[in-house]
Scaffold this motif. Structure first.
Motif, short mmCIF file in Angstrom:
data_model
loop_
_atom_site.label_atom_id
_atom_site.label_comp_id
_atom_site.label_asym_id
_atom_site.label_seq_id
_atom_site.Cartn_x
_atom_site.Cartn_y
_atom_site.Cartn_z
N TYR A 76 38.62 34.51 22.33
CA TYR A 76 37.73 35.63 22.04
C TYR A 76 37.36 35.63 20.56
CZ TYR A 76 36.13 40.35 21.07
OH TYR A 76 35.40 41.42 20.61
N GLU A 77 38.36 35.52 19.70
CA GLU A 77 38.12 35.55 18.25
C GLU A 77 37.29 34.36 17.80
OE1 GLU A 77 42.06 35.89 16.65
OE2 GLU A 77 42.34 37.86 17.56
N ALA A 78 37.59 33.18 18.33
CA ALA A 78 36.85 31.97 17.94
C ALA A 78 35.41 32.02 18.43
CB ALA A 78 37.56 30.73 18.48
N SER A 79 35.19 32.45 19.66
CA SER A 79 33.82 32.52 20.17
C SER A 79 33.03 33.62 19.46
CB SER A 79 33.80 32.70 21.69
OG SER A 79 34.53 33.81 22.09
N SER A 80 33.70 34.70 19.10
CA SER A 80 33.04 35.76 18.33
C SER A 80 32.60 35.24 16.97
CB SER A 80 34.00 36.94 18.16
OG SER A 80 33.38 37.97 17.44
N ALA A 81 33.47 34.49 16.30
CA ALA A 81 33.11 33.91 15.00
C ALA A 81 31.95 32.93 15.14
CB ALA A 81 34.33 33.21 14.39
N LEU A 82 31.93 32.18 16.23
CA LEU A 82 30.84 31.23 16.47
C LEU A 82 29.52 31.97 16.67
CD1 LEU A 82 29.75 28.37 16.99
CD2 LEU A 82 30.57 28.59 19.37
N VAL A 83 29.53 33.01 17.48
CA VAL A 83 28.32 33.81 17.69
C VAL A 83 27.83 34.39 16.37
CG1 VAL A 83 27.42 35.94 18.75
CG2 VAL A 83 28.83 34.38 20.10
N ASP A 91 24.67 27.59 9.35
CA ASP A 91 24.67 26.28 9.99
C ASP A 91 25.87 25.43 9.61
OD1 ASP A 91 22.32 27.14 11.08
OD2 ASP A 91 21.03 25.83 9.87
N GLU A 92 26.36 25.59 8.42
CA GLU A 92 27.49 24.80 7.91
C GLU A 92 28.76 25.02 8.73
OE1 GLU A 92 30.01 25.31 3.90
OE2 GLU A 92 27.89 24.83 3.59
N ASN A 93 28.92 26.21 9.28
CA ASN A 93 30.15 26.54 10.00
C ASN A 93 30.04 26.47 11.52
OD1 ASN A 93 32.16 27.01 7.97
ND2 ASN A 93 30.87 28.72 7.32
N ILE A 94 28.86 26.24 12.04
CA ILE A 94 28.70 26.21 13.49
C ILE A 94 29.52 25.09 14.12
CG2 ILE A 94 27.07 25.84 15.39
CD1 ILE A 94 24.98 27.36 13.67
N ALA A 95 29.42 23.89 13.62
CA ALA A 95 30.16 22.76 14.21
C ALA A 95 31.67 22.96 14.13
CB ALA A 95 29.73 21.44 13.58
N PRO A 96 32.23 23.32 12.96
CA PRO A 96 33.68 23.52 12.91
C PRO A 96 34.16 24.65 13.82
CG PRO A 96 32.78 23.45 10.68
CD PRO A 96 31.63 23.42 11.62
N LEU A 97 33.39 25.73 13.86
CA LEU A 97 33.77 26.83 14.76
C LEU A 97 33.64 26.41 16.22
CD1 LEU A 97 32.13 29.81 12.84
CD2 LEU A 97 34.59 29.44 13.20
N GLY A 98 32.62 25.63 16.50
CA GLY A 98 32.45 25.11 17.86
C GLY A 98 33.62 24.22 18.28
N GLU A 99 34.08 23.39 17.35
CA GLU A 99 35.23 22.54 17.64
C GLU A 99 36.47 23.39 17.94
OE1 GLU A 99 35.75 19.77 14.42
OE2 GLU A 99 33.70 19.01 14.65
N LYS A 100 36.62 24.47 17.22
CA LYS A 100 37.76 25.37 17.45
C LYS A 100 37.66 26.01 18.83
CE LYS A 100 40.36 29.10 15.28
NZ LYS A 100 40.47 30.01 14.14
N VAL A 101 36.48 26.48 19.20
CA VAL A 101 36.27 27.08 20.52
C VAL A 101 36.60 26.06 21.61
CG1 VAL A 101 34.47 27.89 22.13
CG2 VAL A 101 34.58 28.81 19.80
#
Length: 117
Positions: A76-83, A91-101
């Motif tokens: 929940y927390e990771a997908s919220s951060a991605l959204v 854009d810089e953090n989308i890929a790393p957050l996506g990897e975490k999700v």
């Protein structure tokens, strides 16, 4: 692994989630065990693989809701951060957050797949 052991492994607050299902343990189990086939996770993975920001936002937002309702707080927390990153144009953090999700979601799928019926 039992269903209860899987929930403990995943850090699910069983009491809280059970309350969302009006105390119906079988209904809770049914929905938790459906997570591996839930499209919001697979759709998020696909959207991330092609970096389709609109699709990432939509699928990750749905995943946030699903994971929150099922008590998967880390997802929940990771997908919220991605959204939030997509919406903010970060854009810089989308890929790393996506990897975490993906990592967290894959772990949930792995744990649930090991539950003995």
């Amino acid at each position: 692994m039992t269903f209860e052991e899987a929930l403990v492994t995943l850090g699910v607050n069983t009491k809280e989630v059970l309350a969302r299902f009006s105390g119906n343990e079988m209904l809770m189990r049914k929905f938790v065990m459906k997570f591996p086939s839930d499209r919001s996770f697979s759709d998020t993975k696909v959207a991330l693989s092609v970096m389709d920001k609109k699709a990432i936002e939509t699928s990750a937002h749905t995943l946030k809701g699903v994971s929150g309702n099922l008590g998967f707080s880390s997802l929940y927390e990771a997908s919220s951060a991605l959204v939030n990153a997509v919406r903010a144009g970060d854009d810089e953090n989308i890929a790393p957050l996506g990897e975490k999700v993906i990592s967290i979601g894959d772990n949930i799928v792995r744990v649930l797949s090991s539950v003995e019926e």
